[in-house]
Design a protein around this motif. Structure first.
Motif, short mmCIF file in Angstrom:
data_model
loop_
_atom_site.label_atom_id
_atom_site.label_comp_id
_atom_site.label_asym_id
_atom_site.label_seq_id
_atom_site.Cartn_x
_atom_site.Cartn_y
_atom_site.Cartn_z
N ASP A 189 1.05 -1.12 -0.20
CA ASP A 189 0.00 -0.07 -0.03
C ASP A 189 0.96 1.38 -0.05
N GLY A 190 1.98 1.51 0.00
CA GLY A 190 3.33 2.56 -0.24
C GLY A 190 3.28 2.48 1.24
N GLU A 196 14.57 -3.00 7.37
CA GLU A 196 15.40 -4.04 6.33
C GLU A 196 16.38 -3.18 5.25
N ASN A 197 17.25 -3.32 5.62
CA ASN A 197 18.15 -2.69 4.37
C ASN A 197 18.79 -3.64 3.75
N ALA A 205 8.73 -11.26 2.83
CA ALA A 205 6.89 -11.43 2.63
C ALA A 205 6.52 -10.17 2.63
N GLY A 206 5.75 -9.29 1.57
CA GLY A 206 4.88 -8.65 2.41
C GLY A 206 5.97 -7.09 1.67
N THR A 213 6.89 -1.61 -5.67
CA THR A 213 5.89 -1.41 -5.56
C THR A 213 4.89 -1.76 -6.30
N PRO A 214 3.84 -3.66 -5.75
CA PRO A 214 2.73 -2.88 -6.92
C PRO A 214 1.96 -1.97 -7.42
N GLY A 215 1.99 -2.12 -8.77
CA GLY A 215 0.89 -0.90 -9.43
C GLY A 215 2.27 0.17 -10.25
#
Length: 277
Positions: A189-190, A196-197, A205-206, A213-215
């Motif tokens: 969702d942005g 995480e690096n 996951a996720g 990012t999706p889209g």
């Protein structure tokens, strides 16, 4: 005349000088752009800032998260760590003009006459290029104003993680600066995820690289972004993106890309180990 963009230097002046020799950089004619993190954790913060500043109009850098941390420490609101190696800068006779020059660097810059733009970490998926420039100017105006000390006092933190138009005050500016200088991964969702690096291939996951990012369609920006910040990403090319942090500070490489040819031309310089990750 040539335009070069160079990845994160991290106060490693000697590799930078060797790289410029290899490029046959002409300070009277060529232009340099840096992806930020000019200083932080490397051995020569004073000499590095002097060298790049003294190139004048032929050099520009965006601000990185380590540059901003150094400024916050200098303003008395950031907690200095021994690994920052900022002591020489904070004790230098010319610390004030050097820090003032650094504080006046932009967060996002277009390489004049080209289809490229430079930012330290990236542009969050909620923004197009025009909005990114608007948000960069918004934060830069405060960084260059009398409000800067208060901004540095409210700089640290990972929230808010999601951009909203109705964000105001320090939370709004914190999101903007985090997005430009610290972002690596986002949720679908942005929302920014600062936990995480590692490389994208090892992400839980996720989580998605900010540019995937999706889209997300970086090509819709209309310009190719050039970024640093993410040494475990290294030098990669995607549609609309070039990444240049190849871990000079960690004994990796310092990388430059020349932009004025038909296709970007990369030069990699092996670096001695300057610090430990």
């Amino acid at each position: 005349m040539a335009d070069y963009v160079i990845g994160d230097v991290h106060a490693c002046l000697e590799p930078l000088e060797r790289l410029l020799e290899r490029l046959r950089f002409d300070p009277a004619d060529d232009r340099l752009y840096f992806t930020g993190d000019l200083i932080g954790r490397g051995p020569q913060p004073v000499e590095t800032l002097r060298f790049i500043r003294d190139l004048g109009a032929n050099a520009e850098s965006v601000l990185g998260n380590h540059d901003l941390h150094a400024l916050a420490v200098a303003h008395g609101t950031g907690a200095a760590r021994p690994s920052d190696q900022l002591g020489p800068l904070l004790e230098a006779d010319d610390r004030e003009p050097l820090l003032e020059w650094l504080q006046h660097r932009p967060l996002l810059v277009d390489v004049s006459g080209t289809r490229y733009s430079v930012v330290h970490a990236g542009i969050p998926p909620q923004w197009g290029l025009a909005e990114a420039h608007d948000r960069a100017r918004e934060a830069t105006a405060v960084l260059r104003s009398r409000q800067a000390p208060a901004l540095f006092a409210n700089l640290y933190g990972n929230e808010p993680a999601q951009w909203q138009l109705d964000l105001t005050g320090w939370p709004r500016l914190r999101f903007i600066i985090n997005a430009f200088t610290r972002m690596r991964f986002c949720r679908a969702d942005g929302r920014l995820d600062m936990g995480e690096n590692g490389p994208p291939e090892a992400a839980p996951a996720g989580l998605f690289p900010w540019y995937a990012t999706p889209g997300r369609d970086l090509g819709a920006l209309g310009r190719t972004l050039i970024t640093g910040h993410w040494s475990r990403l290294g030098c990669r090319r995607h549609d609309g993106l070039i990444t240049l942090d190849t871990g000079c500070l960690w004994g990796g490489q310092l990388t430059a890309v020349r932009l004025d040819s038909a296709a970007p031309a990369f030069t990699h310089l092996d670096c001695p180990t300057a610090s430990e990750p």
